[in-house]
Design an enzyme around this catalytic site. Structure first.
Site, PDB file in Angstrom:
ATOM      1  N   LYS A 168     -14.406  -1.444  36.768  1.00 47.80           N
ATOM      2  CA  LYS A 168     -13.958  -0.849  37.245  1.00 47.80           C
ATOM      3  C   LYS A 168     -15.176   0.315  36.515  1.00 47.80           C
ATOM      4  O   LYS A 168     -15.914   1.158  37.184  1.00 47.80           O
ATOM      5  CB  LYS A 168     -12.215   0.030  36.785  1.00 47.80           C
ATOM      6  CG  LYS A 168     -11.802   1.550  37.306  1.00 47.80           C
ATOM      7  CD  LYS A 168     -12.479   1.310  38.836  1.00 47.80           C
ATOM      8  CE  LYS A 168     -12.039   3.269  39.436  1.00 47.80           C
ATOM      9  NZ  LYS A 168     -11.055   3.307  40.370  1.00 47.80           N
ATOM     10  N   LYS A 236     -12.672  11.491  32.442  1.00 46.59           N
ATOM     11  CA  LYS A 236     -12.073  10.085  32.000  1.00 46.59           C
ATOM     12  C   LYS A 236     -12.449   9.119  32.046  1.00 46.59           C
ATOM     13  O   LYS A 236     -12.963   8.224  31.057  1.00 46.59           O
ATOM     14  CB  LYS A 236     -10.685  10.485  31.930  1.00 46.59           C
ATOM     15  CG  LYS A 236      -9.577   9.606  31.504  1.00 46.59           C
ATOM     16  CD  LYS A 236      -9.182   8.665  32.335  1.00 46.59           C
ATOM     17  CE  LYS A 236      -8.151   9.118  34.015  1.00 46.59           C
ATOM     18  NZ  LYS A 236      -8.665   7.164  34.988  1.00 46.59           N
TER      19      LYS A 236
HETATM   20  P1  NAP Z   1      -1.806  11.639  39.922  1.00 44.89           P
HETATM   21  O1  NAP Z   1      -2.130  12.316  41.338  1.00 44.89           O
HETATM   22  O2  NAP Z   1      -2.101  13.126  39.177  1.00 44.89           O
HETATM   23  O3  NAP Z   1      -0.402  10.637  39.619  1.00 44.89           O
HETATM   24  C1  NAP Z   1      -0.319  10.334  37.769  1.00 44.89           C
HETATM   25  C2  NAP Z   1       0.734  10.168  38.388  1.00 44.89           C
HETATM   26  O4  NAP Z   1       0.902   8.899  36.963  1.00 44.89           O
HETATM   27  C3  NAP Z   1       2.705  10.706  37.707  1.00 44.89           C
HETATM   28  O5  NAP Z   1       3.202  10.168  38.882  1.00 44.89           O
HETATM   29  C4  NAP Z   1       2.234  11.130  36.528  1.00 44.89           C
HETATM   30  O6  NAP Z   1       4.035  11.699  36.772  1.00 44.89           O
HETATM   31  C5  NAP Z   1       2.467   9.961  35.871  1.00 44.89           C
HETATM   32  N1  NAP Z   1       2.109   9.802  34.719  1.00 44.89           N
HETATM   33  C6  NAP Z   1       1.097  10.376  34.175  1.00 44.89           C
HETATM   34  N2  NAP Z   1       1.065  10.613  32.817  1.00 44.89           N
HETATM   35  C7  NAP Z   1       2.768   9.761  32.688  1.00 44.89           C
HETATM   36  C8  NAP Z   1       2.935   9.306  31.149  1.00 44.89           C
HETATM   37  N3  NAP Z   1       2.644   9.597  30.105  1.00 44.89           N
HETATM   38  N4  NAP Z   1       4.694   8.807  31.834  1.00 44.89           N
HETATM   39  C9  NAP Z   1       4.560   8.736  32.869  1.00 44.89           C
HETATM   40  N5  NAP Z   1       4.524   9.095  34.324  1.00 44.89           N
HETATM   41  C10 NAP Z   1       3.076   9.589  33.749  1.00 44.89           C
HETATM   42  O7  NAP Z   1      -2.592  10.679  39.994  1.00 44.89           O
HETATM   43  P2  NAP Z   1      -3.671   9.914  40.202  1.00 44.89           P
HETATM   44  O8  NAP Z   1      -4.988  10.481  41.939  1.00 44.89           O
HETATM   45  O9  NAP Z   1      -2.522   9.086  41.251  1.00 44.89           O
HETATM   46  O10 NAP Z   1      -4.304   8.871  39.355  1.00 44.89           O
HETATM   47  C11 NAP Z   1      -3.653   8.094  38.771  1.00 44.89           C
HETATM   48  C12 NAP Z   1      -4.723   6.839  38.567  1.00 44.89           C
HETATM   49  O11 NAP Z   1      -5.465   6.167  39.605  1.00 44.89           O
HETATM   50  C13 NAP Z   1      -6.253   7.027  37.450  1.00 44.89           C
HETATM   51  O12 NAP Z   1      -5.672   6.356  36.439  1.00 44.89           O
HETATM   52  C14 NAP Z   1      -6.892   7.321  37.947  1.00 44.89           C
HETATM   53  O13 NAP Z   1      -8.499   7.447  37.448  1.00 44.89           O
HETATM   54  C15 NAP Z   1      -6.563   6.535  38.810  1.00 44.89           C
HETATM   55  N6  NAP Z   1      -7.287   7.243  40.241  1.00 44.89           N
HETATM   56  C16 NAP Z   1      -7.298   7.112  40.986  1.00 44.89           C
HETATM   57  C17 NAP Z   1      -7.990   8.080  42.649  1.00 44.89           C
HETATM   58  C18 NAP Z   1      -7.865   9.075  43.303  1.00 44.89           C
HETATM   59  O14 NAP Z   1      -8.776   8.544  44.075  1.00 44.89           O
HETATM   60  N7  NAP Z   1      -6.769   9.520  43.211  1.00 44.89           N
HETATM   61  C19 NAP Z   1      -9.034   6.767  42.721  1.00 44.89           C
HETATM   62  C20 NAP Z   1      -8.675   5.559  42.383  1.00 44.89           C
HETATM   63  C21 NAP Z   1      -8.636   5.545  40.850  1.00 44.89           C
HETATM   64  P3  NAP Z   1       3.868  13.109  37.176  1.00 44.89           P
HETATM   65  O15 NAP Z   1       4.743  13.401  38.399  1.00 44.89           O
HETATM   66  O16 NAP Z   1       5.459  13.909  36.304  1.00 44.89           O
HETATM   67  O17 NAP Z   1       2.960  14.107  36.872  1.00 44.89           O
END
Ligand code: NAP
Length: 286
Positions: A168, A236
């Site tokens: 990644k 990040k």
């Molecule tokens: P997001 O919308 O911010 O969602 C993050 C989720 O994780 C939320 O449900 C959050 O809960 C939960 N969370 C975070 N910290 C936590 C903790 N300490 N304990 C329990 N729950 C926790 O992020 P996302 O876009 O889905 O991305 C998630 C991951 O996938 C990241 O590592 C990102 O780099 C990766 N990613 C994202 C994309 C993209 O296009 N978005 C693409 C590839 C990879 P809450 O609802 O309470 O905040």
């Protein structure tokens, strides 16, 4: 299968939904409970109040949370409740080190671990078209591969635990360079008095073509960034890349420079803007 999914964010919400639609018995956990309730209302699965409650009795525990410390917290709690023989699948983009650390802890509990970061963004998660890069034991990979199929376009085991996260990182190095190239190309085209749409038509079928060009050229030309993969997440990811490069001795001159450009975009107010906003340094959005 009986599975649990923790982290119903932009990515996790639709991914867990694909598992439920495929007929698996899915229990979800989200730190902010209303998202979990909304998920259950949409897909009909069960909501757990804690990570440990979600982990009880499942065969596979999946998560897609934020960064290293979030993964440590969620997997640490899951391991207190997972049955022997269960498998943890981490879809978060995190470090290879945290993957190795948690795989060792999981092994102490007779639980398998796979680091399985994804590429394809929100659209890929919603349409079930993600690319998944995995690290872990071949037998662990073979057991979970069919489970992940409903949201997978391509999946590959890259090596031992951590190899998924390292792959990644390679993906993010490619994207950073590509997007900076597009930003400078568009900036130059405008200064040269060319029509950006016409330039795209002329060069997008040739050697300059890329996913980023096909999917971001038009919105960049409009200065539109309020969607997509957030700059905060990219910083990040580039932080993970540069830390790993400091360890393995790789020279990432341009990637380090572009990470600094993303810091400038954050200072412009672009923390949640799409990564294509590198152009905003050169041409502030309207
Ligand atoms: P997001 O919308 O911010 O969602 C993050 C989720 O994780 C939320 O449900 C959050 O809960 C939960 N969370 C975070 N910290 C936590 C903790 N300490 N304990 C329990 N729950 C926790 O992020 P996302 O876009 O889905 O991305 C998630 C991951 O996938 C990241 O590592 C990102 O780099 C990766 N990613 C994202 C994309 C993209 O296009 N978005 C693409 C590839 C990879 P809450 O609802 O309470 O905040």
């Amino acid at each position: 299968m009986r599975v649990a999914f923790a982290g119903l964010g932009v990515m996790g919400f639709p991914m867990a939904g694909h598992l439920a639609r495929a007929g698996h018995e899915v229990t979800v956990f989200n730190r902010t409970p209303d998202k979990a309730e909304r998920w259950a209302a949409t897909y009909g699965g069960r909501v757990a109040q804690t990570v440990a409650e979600a982990a009880q009795g499942v065969e596979v525990f999946l998560l897609c949370v934020g960064a290293d410390d979030d993964v440590r917290q969620v997997v640490g709690e899951a391991l207190t409740a997972l049955p022997t023989g269960a498998i943890v699948v981490d879809h978060t983009t995190a470090s290879a080190e945290v993957a190795r650390e948690l795989a060792a802890k999981a092994a102490d509990c007779d639980v398998g671990f796979l680091d399985a970061p994804v590429s394809g963004g929100q659209a890929g998660a919603e349409n079930g078209q993600l690319t998944i890069m995995c690290g872990g034991e071949p037998a662990t990979f073979d057991k979970v591969q069919p489970l992940l199929a409903p949201y997978t376009k391509a999946i590959r085991r890259m090596g031992d635990v951590g190899a998924g996260q390292l792959t990644k990182m390679v993906n993010q190095i490619c994207i950073a360079g590509l997007v900076q190239g597009l930003a400078e190309a568009l900036h130059f085209a405008k200064r040269a008095g060319l029509d950006p749409a016409g330039v795209y038509e002329a060069i997008s079928k040739g050697a300059a073509q890329s996913w980023q060009m096909d999917n971001r050229w038009a919105t960049m030309a409009e200065g539109k960034y309020d969607f997509g993969f957030a700059v905060d997440w990219m910083r990040k990811d580039l932080g993970l890349v540069l830390e790993e490069a400091a360890r393995n001795g790789a020279r990432l001159d341009a990637t380090a420079l572009i990470d600094g450009y993303y810091a400038e975009v954050q200072a412009l107010g672009g923390r949640r803007w799409d990564t294509s906003s590198l152009l905003a340094r050169l041409e502030p959005p309207k």
